[in-house]
Scaffold this motif. Structure first.
Motif, PDB file in Angstrom:
ATOM      1  N   THR A 144       0.814  -1.217   0.000  1.00  0.00           N
ATOM      2  CA  THR A 144       0.000   0.000   0.000  1.00  0.00           C
ATOM      3  C   THR A 144       0.848   1.268   0.000  1.00  0.00           C
ATOM      4  N   ARG A 145       2.110   1.156   0.421  1.00  0.00           N
ATOM      5  CA  ARG A 145       2.972   2.344   0.349  1.00  0.00           C
ATOM      6  C   ARG A 145       4.441   1.942   0.401  1.00  0.00           C
ATOM      7  N   THR A 146       5.279   2.799  -0.176  1.00  0.00           N
ATOM      8  CA  THR A 146       6.721   2.532  -0.201  1.00  0.00           C
ATOM      9  C   THR A 146       7.423   3.711   0.462  1.00  0.00           C
ATOM     10  N   ALA A 183      -1.767  -4.611   6.009  1.00  0.00           N
ATOM     11  CA  ALA A 183      -1.950  -4.886   7.439  1.00  0.00           C
ATOM     12  C   ALA A 183      -0.607  -4.765   8.152  1.00  0.00           C
ATOM     13  N   SER A 184      -0.696  -4.462   9.438  1.00  0.00           N
ATOM     14  CA  SER A 184       0.533  -4.315  10.228  1.00  0.00           C
ATOM     15  C   SER A 184       1.220  -5.669  10.386  1.00  0.00           C
ATOM     16  N   CYS A 185       2.515  -5.627  10.672  1.00  0.00           N
ATOM     17  CA  CYS A 185       3.266  -6.879  10.792  1.00  0.00           C
ATOM     18  C   CYS A 185       4.487  -6.640  11.661  1.00  0.00           C
ATOM     19  N   THR A 186       4.721  -7.498  12.609  1.00  0.00           N
ATOM     20  CA  THR A 186       5.869  -7.323  13.503  1.00  0.00           C
ATOM     21  C   THR A 186       7.155  -7.181  12.682  1.00  0.00           C
ATOM     22  N   PHE A 207       0.659 -15.932  14.359  1.00  0.00           N
ATOM     23  CA  PHE A 207      -0.788 -15.741  14.493  1.00  0.00           C
ATOM     24  C   PHE A 207      -1.143 -14.267  14.651  1.00  0.00           C
ATOM     25  N   TRP A 208      -0.257 -13.482  15.265  1.00  0.00           N
ATOM     26  CA  TRP A 208      -0.513 -12.039  15.358  1.00  0.00           C
ATOM     27  C   TRP A 208      -0.607 -11.447  13.952  1.00  0.00           C
ATOM     28  N   ASP A 209       0.407 -11.763  13.158  1.00  0.00           N
ATOM     29  CA  ASP A 209       0.503 -11.107  11.855  1.00  0.00           C
ATOM     30  C   ASP A 209      -0.467 -11.711  10.841  1.00  0.00           C
ATOM     31  N   ARG A 237      -5.010   4.111   4.382  1.00  0.00           N
ATOM     32  CA  ARG A 237      -4.343   5.123   5.210  1.00  0.00           C
ATOM     33  C   ARG A 237      -3.783   4.541   6.507  1.00  0.00           C
ATOM     34  N   ARG A 238      -4.125   3.283   6.809  1.00  0.00           N
ATOM     35  CA  ARG A 238      -3.601   2.679   8.040  1.00  0.00           C
ATOM     36  C   ARG A 238      -2.083   2.535   7.992  1.00  0.00           C
ATOM     37  N   GLY A 239      -1.468   2.739   9.098  1.00  0.00           N
ATOM     38  CA  GLY A 239      -0.032   2.515   9.243  1.00  0.00           C
ATOM     39  C   GLY A 239       0.204   2.593  10.727  1.00  0.00           C
ATOM     40  N   SER A 240       1.235   1.953  11.233  1.00  0.00           N
ATOM     41  CA  SER A 240       1.415   2.009  12.686  1.00  0.00           C
ATOM     42  C   SER A 240       1.927   3.383  13.092  1.00  0.00           C
ATOM     43  N   THR A 241       1.291   3.956  14.089  1.00  0.00           N
ATOM     44  CA  THR A 241       1.697   5.269  14.584  1.00  0.00           C
ATOM     45  C   THR A 241       3.073   5.158  15.228  1.00  0.00           C
ATOM     46  N   ARG A 242       3.951   6.069  14.886  1.00  0.00           N
ATOM     47  CA  ARG A 242       5.324   6.007  15.403  1.00  0.00           C
ATOM     48  C   ARG A 242       5.550   6.944  16.580  1.00  0.00           C
ATOM     49  N   ALA A 243       4.640   7.892  16.812  1.00  0.00           N
ATOM     50  CA  ALA A 243       4.760   8.749  18.000  1.00  0.00           C
ATOM     51  C   ALA A 243       3.380   9.273  18.368  1.00  0.00           C
ATOM     52  N   GLY A 276       8.976  -1.142  27.774  1.00  0.00           N
ATOM     53  CA  GLY A 276       9.698   0.090  28.076  1.00  0.00           C
ATOM     54  C   GLY A 276       9.732   1.077  26.922  1.00  0.00           C
ATOM     55  N   GLN A 277       8.819   0.943  25.973  1.00  0.00           N
ATOM     56  CA  GLN A 277       8.844   1.839  24.810  1.00  0.00           C
ATOM     57  C   GLN A 277       8.048   3.118  25.094  1.00  0.00           C
ATOM     58  N   ASP A 278       8.338   4.153  24.284  1.00  0.00           N
ATOM     59  CA  ASP A 278       7.610   5.423  24.432  1.00  0.00           C
ATOM     60  C   ASP A 278       6.158   5.287  23.985  1.00  0.00           C
ATOM     61  N   THR A 330      -1.010   1.454  17.221  1.00  0.00           N
ATOM     62  CA  THR A 330       0.095   0.557  16.880  1.00  0.00           C
ATOM     63  C   THR A 330       0.026  -0.718  17.714  1.00  0.00           C
ATOM     64  N   GLY A 331       0.354  -1.835  17.092  1.00  0.00           N
ATOM     65  CA  GLY A 331       0.563  -3.078  17.828  1.00  0.00           C
ATOM     66  C   GLY A 331       1.865  -2.942  18.595  1.00  0.00           C
ATOM     67  N   LEU A 332       1.979  -3.687  19.691  1.00  0.00           N
ATOM     68  CA  LEU A 332       3.186  -3.606  20.520  1.00  0.00           C
ATOM     69  C   LEU A 332       3.469  -4.963  21.128  1.00  0.00           C
ATOM     70  N   THR A 333       4.718  -5.134  21.550  1.00  0.00           N
ATOM     71  CA  THR A 333       4.978  -6.339  22.320  1.00  0.00           C
ATOM     72  C   THR A 333       5.137  -5.971  23.801  1.00  0.00           C
ATOM     73  N   PHE A 334       5.291  -6.967  24.685  1.00  0.00           N
ATOM     74  CA  PHE A 334       5.014  -6.710  26.100  1.00  0.00           C
ATOM     75  C   PHE A 334       5.784  -7.675  27.007  1.00  0.00           C
TER      76      PHE A 334
HETATM   77  C1  LIG Z   1       1.605  -7.623  16.893  1.00  0.00           C
HETATM   78  C2  LIG Z   1       2.423  -6.417  16.577  1.00  0.00           C
HETATM   79  C3  LIG Z   1       3.399  -5.999  17.469  1.00  0.00           C
HETATM   80  C4  LIG Z   1       4.151  -4.873  17.202  1.00  0.00           C
HETATM   81  N1  LIG Z   1       5.085  -4.467  18.115  1.00  0.00           N
HETATM   82  C5  LIG Z   1       5.728  -3.287  17.944  1.00  0.00           C
HETATM   83  C6  LIG Z   1       6.600  -2.777  18.950  1.00  0.00           C
HETATM   84  O1  LIG Z   1       6.794  -3.417  20.002  1.00  0.00           O
HETATM   85  N2  LIG Z   1       7.190  -1.579  18.728  1.00  0.00           N
HETATM   86  C7  LIG Z   1       6.992  -0.858  17.594  1.00  0.00           C
HETATM   87  O2  LIG Z   1       7.551   0.239  17.447  1.00  0.00           O
HETATM   88  N3  LIG Z   1       6.159  -1.316  16.600  1.00  0.00           N
HETATM   89  C8  LIG Z   1       5.520  -2.502  16.747  1.00  0.00           C
HETATM   90  N4  LIG Z   1       4.656  -2.973  15.768  1.00  0.00           N
HETATM   91  C9  LIG Z   1       4.427  -2.201  14.531  1.00  0.00           C
HETATM   92  C10 LIG Z   1       5.184  -2.798  13.328  1.00  0.00           C
HETATM   93  O3  LIG Z   1       6.553  -2.458  13.425  1.00  0.00           O
HETATM   94  C11 LIG Z   1       4.571  -2.278  12.038  1.00  0.00           C
HETATM   95  O4  LIG Z   1       3.305  -2.866  11.898  1.00  0.00           O
HETATM   96  C12 LIG Z   1       5.393  -2.624  10.809  1.00  0.00           C
HETATM   97  O5  LIG Z   1       6.590  -1.883  10.786  1.00  0.00           O
HETATM   98  C13 LIG Z   1       4.625  -2.354   9.518  1.00  0.00           C
HETATM   99  O6  LIG Z   1       4.269  -1.005   9.454  1.00  0.00           O
HETATM  100  P1  LIG Z   1       2.767  -0.479   9.330  1.00  0.00           P
HETATM  101  O7  LIG Z   1       1.977  -1.077  10.442  1.00  0.00           O
HETATM  102  O8  LIG Z   1       2.889   1.018   9.452  1.00  0.00           O
HETATM  103  O9  LIG Z   1       2.245  -0.894   8.004  1.00  0.00           O
HETATM  104  C14 LIG Z   1       3.926  -4.138  16.000  1.00  0.00           C
HETATM  105  C15 LIG Z   1       2.962  -4.580  15.092  1.00  0.00           C
HETATM  106  C16 LIG Z   1       2.222  -5.716  15.362  1.00  0.00           C
HETATM  107  C17 LIG Z   1       1.189  -6.193  14.369  1.00  0.00           C
END
Ligand SMILES: Cc1cc2nc3c(=O)[nH]c(=O)nc-3n(C[C@H](O)[C@H](O)[C@H](O)COP(=O)(O)O)c2cc1C
Length: 505
Positions: free
Chosen positions: A93-95, A110-113, A196-198, A330-336, A414-416, A469-473
């Motif tokens: 969807t984007r480069t 879709a988002s992906c670890t 399974f998450w992804d 327009r979905r993408g993981s929020t970085r801040a 411990g992430q922001d 955004t998805g995150l780990t824990f």
């Molecule tokens: C289950 C899951 C866990 C994730 N964990 C983290 C994380 O711990 N820290 C982080 O910065 N991003 C995390 N992400 C975001 C991914 O890095 C991001 O989905 C990937 O770079 C693809 O980008 P996009 O979601 O913007 O398309 C996670 C995403 C998923 C689906």
């Protein structure tokens, strides 16, 4: 038949917990230059070019993620619709160009670890308008279908699922697989959770697009693993089938399948070849060996435990009609995240729309295996604190009032991001109970069920122009924090929601 010896799951799950999982090497390193090519490449294969129509079909994202179509109300998708389903699930969807050594990254729907894109999608279909019956691999890079087999092989899936009712009626089936080493290169043995998450975040998109087209589908997690892997020509020690998604409805009986000969098409699945035996062991332990085992596994299908509460329109003033296609794009993981608040109506809408359930072979419609626990840092109209979402009553139960922003950050490795977000949502499961019903394979569905809910939350948030955004824990710290309420529950997925900082792309 190892499925019922659930010690295997506990060994894997406990061994892959952050921070002290004994199956994880804390000195393991990964840098962007080690990232394997995120595509499966077939050599000398015949291909079919797909022509993509991205035009919205006029269904809002919030409706698309929460609607389920009845199994008898179906249709036969044509190649145009199939292409849309594939693209909005796993397409590029984007480069974005990053400085070396990262270089150019192609992001997917879709988002992906780690953006490692280890989930592949295959199609098994009858003749449908625009496409002959066959077994195909979806190539998102070239937007093509690689032809693996010609002919109608759907009966293999009927047999492998022990005559599952929905599979018997479906003209098209998608199979989602996982290429282990493409993700384990970074996340080591924890990869099997990510599988399974992804896969789940992709399936949230798939189900939304399918429902937008008013097509029925059912997620099938019980099948004879080897049969499906053989049909796709997979080396199951490297790539394995995770779930099947039959789509549409036809009254025509499915014919006998042609014989399965081996697929002699060379392919490269990953340029990382480091294997983690713990992943293979967990996958084998949760595999089903024959259709008698599949049938008895499905008997544990969990009947609805409670009355379903109808959707109550929440926060109508804040609802948008943005179409599902626009929202996926327009979905993408929020970085801040900024520390600004979202409103209680927005949070309510996200919770409500993403928890309406899915049609599966393991749960009654509208049920889920998971429980939602929240840390509210800043939501207008809701005091800060920790909460449990009581789905049957459509309400949030306050567990502890207080400012837990720092704890929220700590629990999210411990992430922001989890510290700065407006709210963090921990999707938890009583794993002991699920394994008691479903054996080791319960681990697969527990992770998947949570990830689909998480994937829907991503979409619901973006529909409302809120970041996610998805995150780990840190596994046990989360359970401790929400205990005693969450005692015996394990975290499967974490998502943070909030306002993006203004100049974030
Ligand atoms: C289950 C899951 C866990 C994730 N964990 C983290 C994380 O711990 N820290 C982080 O910065 N991003 C995390 N992400 C975001 C991914 O890095 C991001 O989905 C990937 O770079 C693809 O980008 P996009 O979601 O913007 O398309 C996670 C995403 C998923 C689906």
């Amino acid at each position: 038949m190892k499925n019922h010896d659930v010690e295997d799951t506990w060994h894997y799950h406990n061994g892959t917990k952050h921070p002290n999982g004994t199956l994880l090497n804390r000195y393991h390193t990964f840098h962007a230059g080690m990232r394997p090519a995120p595509y499966k490449i077939y050599k000398n294969v015949s291909k079919i070019s797909l022509s993509l129509d991205k035009e919205p079909i006029g269904i809002s994202a919030l409706d698309a993620i929460s609607n389920i179509y009845d199994s008898k109300v179906g249709m036969i998708p044509d190649l145009n619709i199939l292409t849309r389903i594939l693209y909005f699930s796993g397409g590029i969807t984007r480069t974005i160009k990053f400085p070396p050594p990262m270089g150019e990254f192609e992001f997917r729907a879709a988002s992906c670890t780690g953006a490692l894109y280890h989930i592949e999608i295959y199609v098994v279909c009858s003749d449908i308008p625009g496409l002959d019956a066959g077994v195909y691999h979806f190539d998102p890079k070239e937007l093509k279908l690689n032809i693996l087999r010609k002919g109608d092989f759907r009966h293999v899936l009927v047999d492998a699922t022990a005559d599952e009712e929905f599979v018997k009626q479906a003209p098209v089936m998608l199979i989602f697989t996982d290429v282990f080493s493409r993700n384990s290169v970074k996340y080591q043995a924890r990869e099997y959770r990510h599988a399974f998450w992804d896969c789940g975040t992709i399936i949230s998109n798939t189900l939304s697009i399918i429902s937008a087209h008013k097509i029925s589908s059912r997620l099938i997690s019980g099948f004879v693993d080897n049969t499906i892997n053989n049909l796709l020509g997979l080396d199951h020690t490297k790539e394995a089938s995770l779930v099947i998604l039959p789509i549409g409805y036809t009254e025509k009986p499915i014919p006998k399948s042609p014989p399965i000969v081996s697929i002699n098409i060379e392919s490269i699945i990953s340029d990382s070849d480091v294997d983690y035996p713990e992943i293979n062991s967990m996958h084998d332990a949760s595999s089903l060996c024959d259709n008698t085992e599949v049938k008895s596994w499905r008997k544990h299908f969990a009947k609805s435990q409670h009355n379903v509460t109808d959707l109550i329109p929440l926060g109508t003033g804040t609802l948008t009609n943005d179409g599902i296609e626009k929202v996926i794009l327009r979905r993408g993981s929020t970085r801040a995240f900024s520390h600004d608040s979202i409103s209680f109506e927005q949070l309510s809408t996200i919770l409500k729309r993403s928890t309406n359930g899915i049609d599966t072979d393991f749960l009654a419609k509208h049920d889920t295996l998971n429980d939602l626990y929240l840390i509210v840092n800043r939501v207008d109209g809701l005091p800060s604190g920790s909460y449990h979402y009581v789905k049957e009553k459509d309400s949030l139960q306050l567990l502890r009032a207080g400012d837990f922003r720092e704890i929220s950050g700590n629990l999210g490795l411990g992430q922001d991001l989890p510290r700065d977000a407006s709210v963090t949502i921990f999707i938890m499961v009583n794993l002991q109970k699920v394994l008691g019903n479903f054996g080791n394979r319960g681990y697969r569905i527990a992770q998947l069920d949570a990830a689909i809910t998480g994937g829907k939350m991503y979409l619901a948030a973006y529909a409302l122009n809120i970041g996610a955004t998805g995150l780990t824990f840190y596994d046990d710290m989360v359970t401790d924090f929400f205990s005693p309420h969450a005692k015996n529950k394990e975290t499967m997925f974490l998502i943070a929601l909030g306002k993006k900082v203004i100049n974030e792309s």
